[in-house]
Design an enzyme around this catalytic site. Structure first.
Site, PDB file in Angstrom:
ATOM      1  N   GLU A   1     -68.463   7.314 -35.556  1.00 56.78           N
ATOM      2  CA  GLU A   1     -68.655   8.661 -36.102  1.00 56.78           C
ATOM      3  C   GLU A   1     -67.342   9.149 -36.683  1.00 56.78           C
ATOM      4  O   GLU A   1     -66.303   9.066 -36.035  1.00 56.78           O
ATOM      5  CB  GLU A   1     -69.137   9.632 -35.026  1.00 56.78           C
TER       6      GLU A   1
ATOM      7  N   TRP B   1     -77.027  11.389 -26.543  1.00 56.38           N
ATOM      8  CA  TRP B   1     -76.088  12.464 -26.214  1.00 56.38           C
ATOM      9  C   TRP B   1     -76.390  13.001 -24.813  1.00 56.38           C
ATOM     10  O   TRP B   1     -75.505  13.452 -24.130  1.00 56.38           O
ATOM     11  CB  TRP B   1     -76.185  13.577 -27.247  1.00 56.38           C
TER      12      TRP B   1
ATOM     13  N   ASN C   1     -72.787   9.061 -26.031  1.00 57.39           N
ATOM     14  CA  ASN C   1     -71.865   9.573 -27.035  1.00 57.39           C
ATOM     15  C   ASN C   1     -70.672  10.279 -26.397  1.00 57.39           C
ATOM     16  O   ASN C   1     -70.833  11.257 -25.661  1.00 57.39           O
ATOM     17  CB  ASN C   1     -72.601  10.553 -27.958  1.00 57.39           C
ATOM     18  N   GLU C   2     -69.474   9.781 -26.673  1.00 55.59           N
ATOM     19  CA  GLU C   2     -68.207  10.419 -26.286  1.00 55.59           C
ATOM     20  C   GLU C   2     -68.183  10.821 -24.806  1.00 55.59           C
ATOM     21  O   GLU C   2     -67.688  11.885 -24.455  1.00 55.59           O
ATOM     22  CB  GLU C   2     -67.934  11.626 -27.183  1.00 55.59           C
TER      23      GLU C   2
ATOM     24  N   THR D   1     -74.843  19.681 -29.992  1.00 59.81           N
ATOM     25  CA  THR D   1     -73.831  20.228 -30.894  1.00 59.81           C
ATOM     26  C   THR D   1     -74.381  21.476 -31.553  1.00 59.81           C
ATOM     27  O   THR D   1     -73.963  22.579 -31.268  1.00 59.81           O
ATOM     28  CB  THR D   1     -73.365  19.234 -31.975  1.00 59.81           C
TER      29      THR D   1
END
Length: 991
Positions: A282, A155, A195-196, A113
């Protein structure tokens, strides 16, 4: 800044039914006694809530945070005592937020990110448990709060995994991370998956089996999914017994909305029936001055609306550079490690109102947890032994004062301490204030509630408010000259103030016959990324984003293998998936280049290049020197190029290496090349309009003069507030002024960037005189407007025109500075060349393009704001349309362009998204045209390469008003378009 005041109401909050005892000041003194309570103050509405201590429901798991995406990088470099003060505000019981949960990133050397976090295991045969700062953060958190719940999530993953992310190799990688945690003396409570990025049910079953064998105390949570997919993990857990048995905790991201006011939270009946804890894996913490209210809503409404019992926000602290994507997202802000300044803000106290009044293991009381008729919400909780209880009431959505009577049953009749926060006040003394003591009478408590407040009552001991404050000011900048020789950095560790964007830079013994310690990029293979870093330069940033750009960056550099190295300056920012902006001097085994990059425009321009090269294994001195409009590249003291360019004026420095190569840097210096302009203090700013809160950030005029590039002013986005718009800066007294500096927003977008401007000055704020006007190029660079020295107290920047966003015309500014005439002068930034809409080698059918501002766009499906159809015709490569997720609305998907009138169309240019993520590249297409927007005829179809380059479709010239591009197939079964252009055959009436 607005100040809502009304502090007196805080002293009149609690009264008892029967003999009246009004809550007194913070010392808890009793108020007057006598008579029965009268009607609600001011004729306010009344309401009764029954709270039964025997009606205990789900177990409270706590409010916590997610340290990931390099969000805590700069905190590690903070000086003492400020670093400990910040950690106390985050974790210390009875002091600040008292975070009860902390999830950290399991690093993989890939941008996740706002930077890259280091991996503990870069190759299958090596482990280094000392890398990174998350171990340190978890130790500090548990040292302050021994009961905090700790967890880890990926991630990305290292390049060497056989079978990809969902593999046994990755399970072994995670087990090694848990072994590292044990070496650090850290007990991990839960682990997740990816993550996602979806989930693999069989992998989770295998992961659960491995945990049961090696770390049976660790629970497994799934699936950290995006809100686009809802609670699908709960459906799969219910349908697949093995998967359901493997997962201990179900979670998803942003069930209360993404960067909104968090007015409603959601779960499903299936999720609630799993008989497992439901968590928010989150939720965005939003900006330092915008998050408190939404977080207060979510803390109550997650349980009331959705039976969710735990929430983690990203991030605990916004501790990354202000010009990197998503800056100012955190419960606190700490991005100034050189000075120690930090900003506590109100969000800390929103969490304190819950975490300081209930511990994990307490249970929600279903009868006392509800939405009130007034618009307020209330949750009640009781301790496991029933000896203590608390209630939290938020009144953000109340329109008028109200009185609430709490009727208690099966609860201890002990006195309760009352705390309150006025979330509409900018006065810190109105935040988390002890208001007094409430003593139930006949098992009843009556509270007078004011709108915009947060109240907590508890019978337990412990709530308290920390009082620490930084010694420094936000205006304290990192000094230039700056020098780092790395000799004091422990091998294998990051140097102070260096923040990796991609790859991994760390101290290492110098190569090439040099003694001492150097800085080395060490990753040798592309990690499995959360997004897609690809062949971006591996880079690390250093310095103060507010540095004026008249400086030189120099470093000794050494290539360990064929490739290239870079040094950068005037870096105005970086967005996830894109290279850092600024000027970059590159030298390697194939020659050299001077490059300009702009992350908001997805633009890279080669300004100069040559064949002079460097050999592997030898040291060379590389210098990038900038002064005003002159940019020079020097190699070993010899000038390779000198160009005049105005694309960049301010920003910090960077180092870079070609992917995925090893190289070293030493003796990095930033030295001034000329006198710095003398910026005048600015006392305040006002504007013709302000946007207020938008996507979790505020946009007040004061943000244009707060010396914080991560904040910005924006004029109102209401279509009735068209340009021109203006900001007026008050210097506090009359000064001799000669120039204005304008820094556009640095968040990766271009909407609102001022292009046509006018500057006016005034001595009294009434009579204004125009001293400068002109046009600036669209870019993230700081701009200058200069004029002959004159006396003024007020300086006004008028936005006559700017970059629009889907037809909404507004103006934005991150910072507006005023330059004193008593210092060196500046030259006005000239308008630079605009980037051509399509490459020069595009087909002849695209020689003439329909102006995008004459078109409108609609789509058969859209992902979410801001990835809507009009983003494909906004003239900006950094924005894009994106179709809905494949799980809910698979391809085909189409965008239809209304050209505004009939034209002889003959071609279409398609530019995929330019942020480095390949998802959505259209690989099989169809183009159709129409006169009426109803009946379409196909004129072209075919396939395109799966890459980010421009793509074209042409056909025989035909008369049409509508052109439709249909994505039949696309990368990851979705479609995206950064830009769409339509070519037409010009006729005499086109002019």
């Amino acid at each position: 800044m607005r100040h809502w005041g009304a502090r007196t109401a805080l002293f009149l909050i609690a009264a008892l039914v029967g003999p009246v005892a009004v809550a007194g000041p913070a010392d808890g003194a009793a108020g007057p006694a006598g008579g029965a309570a009268g009607p609600a103050a001011g004729g306010a509405a009344t309401e009764t809530v029954h709270i039964d201590g025997a009606d205990a429901g789900r177990e409270f798991d706590g409010l916590g945070a997610v340290s990931a995406g390099a969000s805590s990088r700069l905190l590690f470099d903070y000086p003492e005592p400020e670093r400990s003060q910040i950690l106390d505000y985050l974790f210390k019981p009875g002091y600040g937020a008292e975070l009860e949960m902390l999830k950290v990133e399991i690093g993989a050397d890939t941008n996740s990110t706002s930077g890259a976090e280091p991996s503990h295991m870069r190759e299958p045969d090596e482990v280094d448990c000392g890398r990174g700062y998350e171990w340190w953060l978890m130790r500090e958190a548990r040292e302050r709060n021994p009961d905090i719940t700790l967890g880890g999530l990926q991630w990305g993953a290292p390049h060497w995994l056989d079978g990809g992310f969902w593999s046994q190799d990755n399970i072994d990688y995670l087990l090694s991370w848990l072994d590292c945690a044990e070496q650090h003396g850290i007990a991990i409570d839960f682990m997740g998956g990816w993550n996602e990025a979806g989930y693999d049910r069989d992998w989770y079953v295998a992961w659960a089996d491995a945990l049961e064998e090696h770390h049976p105390e660790v629970e497994l949570t799934a699936a950290d999914d995006t809100p686009n997919f809802g609670w699908r993990v709960a459906d799969d857990m219910a349908a697949d017994q093995a998967f359901g048995d493997a997962v201990d905790i179900a979670n998803m991201h942003s069930p209360c909305g993404w960067r909104t006011d968090y007015s409603e939270c959601s779960s499903t009946e299936t999720a609630r029936s799993l008989d497992k804890p439901l968590w928010i894996g989150e939720q965005s913490a939003l900006a330092h001055d915008a998050g408190a209210g939404p977080l207060a809503r979510a803390a109550n409404r997650m349980f009331i609306d959705a039976q969710i019992t735990g929430m983690m926000v990203w991030s605990p602290i916004s501790a990354w550079y202000a010009n990197i994507t998503m800056a100012d997202t955190g419960l606190m802000v700490a991005e100034w490690p050189w000075s120690g300044f930090y900003d506590v803000g109100r969000s800390i106290w929103s969490f304190a109102h819950t975490n300081q009044f209930a511990e994990p293991g307490w249970r929600y009381l279903d009868t006392g947890s509800r939405r009130l008729d007034s618009g307020a919400t209330q949750v009640a909780l009781v301790s496991p032994d029933g000896g203590d209880w608390s209630t939290v009431i938020e009144t953000l959505d109340m329109s008028e004062p109200t009185t609430v009577t709490l009727e208690l049953a099966n609860l201890p009749g002990k006195p309760l301490s009352l705390w309150g926060t006025d979330l509409r006040s900018d006065d810190e003394s109105d935040w988390f204030r002890r208001l007094g003591t409430v003593r139930p009478d006949a098992q009843k408590i009556t509270l007078h509630l004011e709108p915009g407040r947060l109240y907590s009552l508890t019978t337990a001991d412990g709530p308290g408010k920390g009082e620490a404050a930084p010694r420094a000011s936000v205006h304290d900048r990192l000094d230039v000259p700056f020098h780092e020789d790395f000799d004091a950095v422990e091998p294998g560790r990051a140097a102070p103030f260096f923040s990796d964007l991609a790859g991994a830079f760390e101290a290492a013994p110098c190569a090439g016959g040099r003694d001492g310690t150097c800085y080395r990029q060490v990753v040798t293979g592309q990690p499995i990324s959360w997004g897609h870093v690809g062949e971006l330069p591996l880079s690390t940033m250093i310095g103060d984003p507010r540095w004026w750009g008249d400086y030189a960056v120099r470093s000794d550099v050494l290539l360990e293998e064929p490739g290239h190295v870079e040094i950068g300056g005037r870096v105005s920012g970086q967005s996830w998936g894109t290279p850092a902006s600024g000027y970059h001097a590159r030298v390697g085994t194939d020659g050299w280049q001077l490059i300009s990059r702009d992350h908001a425009l997805s633009e890279e321009v080669v300004l100069a290049q040559g064949s002079e090269a460097v050999e592997v294994g030898s040291w060379h001195e590389l210098t990038l020197s900038m002064r005003d409009q002159r940019v020079r590249v020097l190699l070993d003291g010899e000038v390779l190029a000198e160009v005049r360019d105005t694309r960049h004026r301010t920003g910090n420095a960077a180092l870079g290496v070609s992917a995925w190569h090893n190289a070293q840097f030493d003796d990095v210096r930033v030295v001034p090349t000329g006198p710095q302009p003398q910026m005048l203090p600015r006392s305040s700013a006002s504007a013709t309009s302000e946007q207020g809160v938008l996507q979790g950030w505020t946009h007040e005029a004061a943000h244009a003069v707060d010396d914080r590039p991560e904040t910005s002013w924006s004029s109102s986005l209401d279509p009735s507030n068209d340009l021109p718009q203006a900001v007026t800066v008050d210097l506090g007294e009359v000064e001799r002024v000669q120039a204005l500096t304008y820094q556009p927003q640095l968040d990766g977008g271009t909407g609102g960037m001022i292009t046509d401007y006018e500057v006016q000055v005034s001595a009294d704020g009434q009579a204004f005189e125009t001293v400068a006007d002109g046009r600036w190029r669209t870019s993230t660079s700081t701009k200058v407007a200069a004029w002959p020295a004159t006396d003024a107290r007020f300086v006004r920047l008028i936005a006559q025109a700017g970059e629009h966003q889907c037809g909404v015309r507004s103006a934005r500014a991150a910072e507006i500075g005023v330059v004193s005439a008593r210092g060196p002068g500046l030259t006005t930034t000239p308008d630079g060349p605009e980037q051509p809409p399509v490459p020069d080698d595009a087909p002849a059918a695209l020689e003439h393009l329909v102006p995008q501002d004459e078109m409108t766009a609609s789509a058969s499906s859209e992902h979410s704001d801001p990835n809507i159809a009009c983003m494909a015709i906004d003239g900006r490569r950094s924005t894009f349309w994106h179709s809905a997720p494949a799980a809910t609305d698979p391809l085909p998907a189409s965008v239809t362009l209304d050209l505004g009138r009939q034209r002889d169309v003959r071609g279409l240019a398609y530019l995929p998204r330019q942020d480095g993520n390949p998802n959505g590249v259209i690989t099989r297409y169809e183009v159709a045209i129409s006169d009426d927007g109803e009946q379409f005829d196909v004129v072209a179809d075919g396939t395109w390469e799966d890459d980010a380059a421009h793509k074209y479709a042409t056909w025989e010239t035909a008369d049409a008003r509508y052109v439709r591009l249909t994505a039949v197939e696309g990368h990851f079964d979705v479609a995206a378009a950064a830009e769409l252009q339509v070519g037409y055959a010009r006729s005499p009436h086109d002019g």
